[in-house]
Motif scaffolding. Structure first.
Motif, PDB file in Angstrom:
ATOM      1  N   LEU A 137       0.866  -0.906   0.101  1.00 14.77           N
ATOM      2  CA  LEU A 137      -0.355  -0.067  -0.123  1.00 14.77           C
ATOM      3  C   LEU A 137       0.741   1.365  -0.373  1.00 14.77           C
ATOM      4  O   LEU A 137       1.271   2.572  -0.527  1.00 14.77           O
ATOM      5  CB  LEU A 137      -1.027   0.049   1.351  1.00 14.77           C
ATOM      6  N   ALA A 138       1.871   1.462   0.553  1.00 10.70           N
ATOM      7  CA  ALA A 138       2.970   2.273   0.334  1.00 10.70           C
ATOM      8  C   ALA A 138       3.387   1.749  -0.574  1.00 10.70           C
ATOM      9  O   ALA A 138       4.866   3.318  -0.733  1.00 10.70           O
ATOM     10  CB  ALA A 138       4.178   2.072   1.665  1.00 10.70           C
ATOM     11  N   GLY A 139       3.808   1.173  -1.821  1.00 12.46           N
ATOM     12  CA  GLY A 139       4.165   1.926  -2.783  1.00 12.46           C
ATOM     13  C   GLY A 139       5.369   1.197  -2.714  1.00 12.46           C
ATOM     14  O   GLY A 139       6.445   1.526  -4.036  1.00 12.46           O
ATOM     15  N   LYS A 140       6.318   0.516  -1.802  1.00 12.11           N
ATOM     16  CA  LYS A 140       7.403  -0.727  -1.841  1.00 12.11           C
ATOM     17  C   LYS A 140       6.823  -1.659  -2.200  1.00 12.11           C
ATOM     18  O   LYS A 140       5.855  -2.232  -2.133  1.00 12.11           O
ATOM     19  CB  LYS A 140       7.869  -0.767  -0.472  1.00 12.11           C
ATOM     20  N   SER A 141       8.166  -2.587  -2.668  1.00 11.91           N
ATOM     21  CA  SER A 141       7.873  -3.647  -3.489  1.00 11.91           C
ATOM     22  C   SER A 141       7.877  -4.635  -1.743  1.00 11.91           C
ATOM     23  O   SER A 141       8.632  -4.278  -0.841  1.00 11.91           O
ATOM     24  CB  SER A 141       9.672  -3.884  -3.537  1.00 11.91           C
ATOM     25  N   SER A 142       7.208  -5.887  -2.002  1.00 15.49           N
ATOM     26  CA  SER A 142       6.988  -6.513  -0.983  1.00 15.49           C
ATOM     27  C   SER A 142       6.669  -8.594  -0.887  1.00 15.49           C
ATOM     28  O   SER A 142       6.889  -8.287  -2.998  1.00 15.49           O
ATOM     29  CB  SER A 142       5.924  -6.378  -0.146  1.00 15.49           C
ATOM     30  N   ASP A 158       9.064   2.192   8.035  1.00 18.58           N
ATOM     31  CA  ASP A 158       9.404   3.655   7.267  1.00 18.58           C
ATOM     32  C   ASP A 158       8.296   3.709   5.737  1.00 18.58           C
ATOM     33  O   ASP A 158       7.475   4.319   6.119  1.00 18.58           O
ATOM     34  CB  ASP A 158      10.649   3.579   6.234  1.00 18.58           C
ATOM     35  N   ALA A 159       8.128   2.270   5.590  1.00 16.05           N
ATOM     36  CA  ALA A 159       6.649   2.483   5.141  1.00 16.05           C
ATOM     37  C   ALA A 159       5.205   2.694   5.713  1.00 16.05           C
ATOM     38  O   ALA A 159       4.734   3.720   4.955  1.00 16.05           O
ATOM     39  CB  ALA A 159       6.421   0.850   4.520  1.00 16.05           C
ATOM     40  N   CYS A 160       5.281   1.972   7.296  1.00 14.05           N
ATOM     41  CA  CYS A 160       4.150   1.783   7.972  1.00 14.05           C
ATOM     42  C   CYS A 160       4.014   4.349   7.929  1.00 14.05           C
ATOM     43  O   CYS A 160       3.571   4.938   7.681  1.00 14.05           O
ATOM     44  CB  CYS A 160       4.032   2.080   9.584  1.00 14.05           C
ATOM     45  N   ILE A 161       4.956   4.942   8.182  1.00 11.89           N
ATOM     46  CA  ILE A 161       5.607   6.062   7.870  1.00 11.89           C
ATOM     47  C   ILE A 161       4.753   6.616   7.500  1.00 11.89           C
ATOM     48  O   ILE A 161       4.067   7.884   7.534  1.00 11.89           O
ATOM     49  CB  ILE A 161       6.489   6.688   8.570  1.00 11.89           C
ATOM     50  N   THR A 181       2.409   3.187  14.208  1.00  9.49           N
ATOM     51  CA  THR A 181       2.919   5.054  13.621  1.00  9.49           C
ATOM     52  C   THR A 181       1.628   5.523  13.520  1.00  9.49           C
ATOM     53  O   THR A 181       0.864   4.666  12.826  1.00  9.49           O
ATOM     54  CB  THR A 181       3.846   5.480  12.787  1.00  9.49           C
ATOM     55  N   ASP A 182       2.342   7.245  13.924  1.00 13.63           N
ATOM     56  CA  ASP A 182       0.785   8.016  13.535  1.00 13.63           C
ATOM     57  C   ASP A 182       1.552   8.662  12.349  1.00 13.63           C
ATOM     58  O   ASP A 182       1.130  10.063  12.532  1.00 13.63           O
ATOM     59  CB  ASP A 182      -0.030   8.409  14.873  1.00 13.63           C
ATOM     60  N   GLY A 183       2.641   8.223  11.850  1.00 10.77           N
ATOM     61  CA  GLY A 183       3.658   9.189  11.588  1.00 10.77           C
ATOM     62  C   GLY A 183       4.665   9.915  11.904  1.00 10.77           C
ATOM     63  O   GLY A 183       5.465  10.771  11.564  1.00 10.77           O
ATOM     64  N   ILE A 184       4.816  10.061  13.204  1.00  7.60           N
ATOM     65  CA  ILE A 184       4.919  11.106  14.301  1.00  7.60           C
ATOM     66  C   ILE A 184       5.767   9.657  15.451  1.00  7.60           C
ATOM     67  O   ILE A 184       6.901  10.215  15.924  1.00  7.60           O
ATOM     68  CB  ILE A 184       4.409  12.998  15.133  1.00  7.60           C
ATOM     69  N   ARG A 185       4.895   9.435  16.208  1.00  4.80           N
ATOM     70  CA  ARG A 185       5.313   8.555  17.302  1.00  4.80           C
ATOM     71  C   ARG A 185       4.732   7.359  16.695  1.00  4.80           C
ATOM     72  O   ARG A 185       4.442   6.909  15.578  1.00  4.80           O
ATOM     73  CB  ARG A 185       4.629   8.604  18.343  1.00  4.80           C
TER      74      ARG A 185
END
Length: 273
Positions: A137-142, A158-161, A181-185
């Motif tokens: 979903l983050a556009g990374k290879s998996s 990094d993908a989660c953030i 993560t919430d993008g910050i924490r």
């Protein structure tokens, strides 16, 4: 992060757990047919009230009276698809928190179109998937195989953030380590057991628990940590008693039921960032 912050966060986790058991929130689940019974039972054992309401003609109104909505796209029928979208719209209109579980989104293209409709038309407070799904979903290879992630977890946080910042929500990726993560924490949980991969539906049960905790906490980062840590600790305890999948599955529900604040406080292995 300082010990003071760590203590504050784990105390908030414990408070969320206790709040759920006090309030007994109504959690509406539109989930896959393989694990629907497990999701209902784990929510009951945790202290919530599950409702597996998915009929298209009923979901809009039922979402209004729910404390949270859990959407799992694992075995979507056409009616389930439309019901999930309509429920998410009702949740947006009625301020009901939504947990989205993007099961098999990396393997079946149709799933992504449904997820995008939910994100566009409704609301999503938490996206909870395995590492392969979240990286996709983050556009990374998996690396995935059907509904299972084969990903080793590199760049998972990094993908989660990235995904959390894109959709302004909490994102959790589960695997050998769990990333929230919430993008910050951010939090990395290292509790759990390999036996959770030997029973069908462990990930779906975690998603359902995320719905339960989201219902009672304004802080969806803390609520998601609470749910995932709860499942992992229950899994560890169940595996100490039951060494094979069949008995483990039963003991897992038992250990969710007997979980305590003290166990969450003392046994969680969490790195806070």
């Amino acid at each position: 992060m300082s010990n003071n912050f760590e203590h504050t966060y784990i105390k908030e986790v414990c408070n969320t757990f206790t709040e759920l058991r006090s309030k007994v929130p109504l959690v509406q689940c539109i989930t896959n047919y393989v694990t629907i019974n497990d999701c209902a039972n784990v929510l009951l054992a945790y202290g919530a009230s599950p409702a597996m309401c998915e009929a298209y003609d009923e979901v809009f109104d039922f979402t209004k009276i729910s404390s949270a909505l859990y959407l799992n796209v694992g075995t979507l029928t056409k009616e389930q698809e439309e019901a999930a979208v309509l429920s998410s719209i009702s949740a947006k209109m009625n301020n009901v928190p939504v947990v989205l579980d993007p099961v098999a989104c990396a393997a079946i293209p149709r799933k992504l179109s449904v997820i995008n409709r939910i994100l566009e038309l409704g609301r999503v407070d938490v996206i909870k998937g395995n590492i392969g799904e979240i990286k996709f979903l983050a556009g990374k290879s998996s690396e995935v195989r059907g509904v299972d992630s084969l990903d080793n977890g590199d760049d998972a946080l990094d993908a989660c953030i990235a995904l959390a910042q894109k959709y302004n929500c909490v994102v959790a990726a589960t695997g050998k380590k769990d990333y929230i993560t919430d993008g910050i924490r951010s939090a990395i949980i290292e509790n759990g057991t390999e036996m959770l991969t030997k029973v069908t539906g462990a990930g779906c049960m975690v998603g359902a628990l995320c719905g339960g905790t989201a219902a009672v906490s304004e802080d969806k980062f803390i609520s998601t940590v609470t749910a995932i840590l709860s499942m992992n600790l229950a899994g560890e305890e169940a595996h100490e008693i039951a060494k094979a999948p069949g008995s483990f599955r039963v003991k897992l529900i038992d250990c969710i039921y007997t979980l305590t604040e003290e166990k969450l406080m003392e046994e969680g292995r969490i790195t806070w960032k």
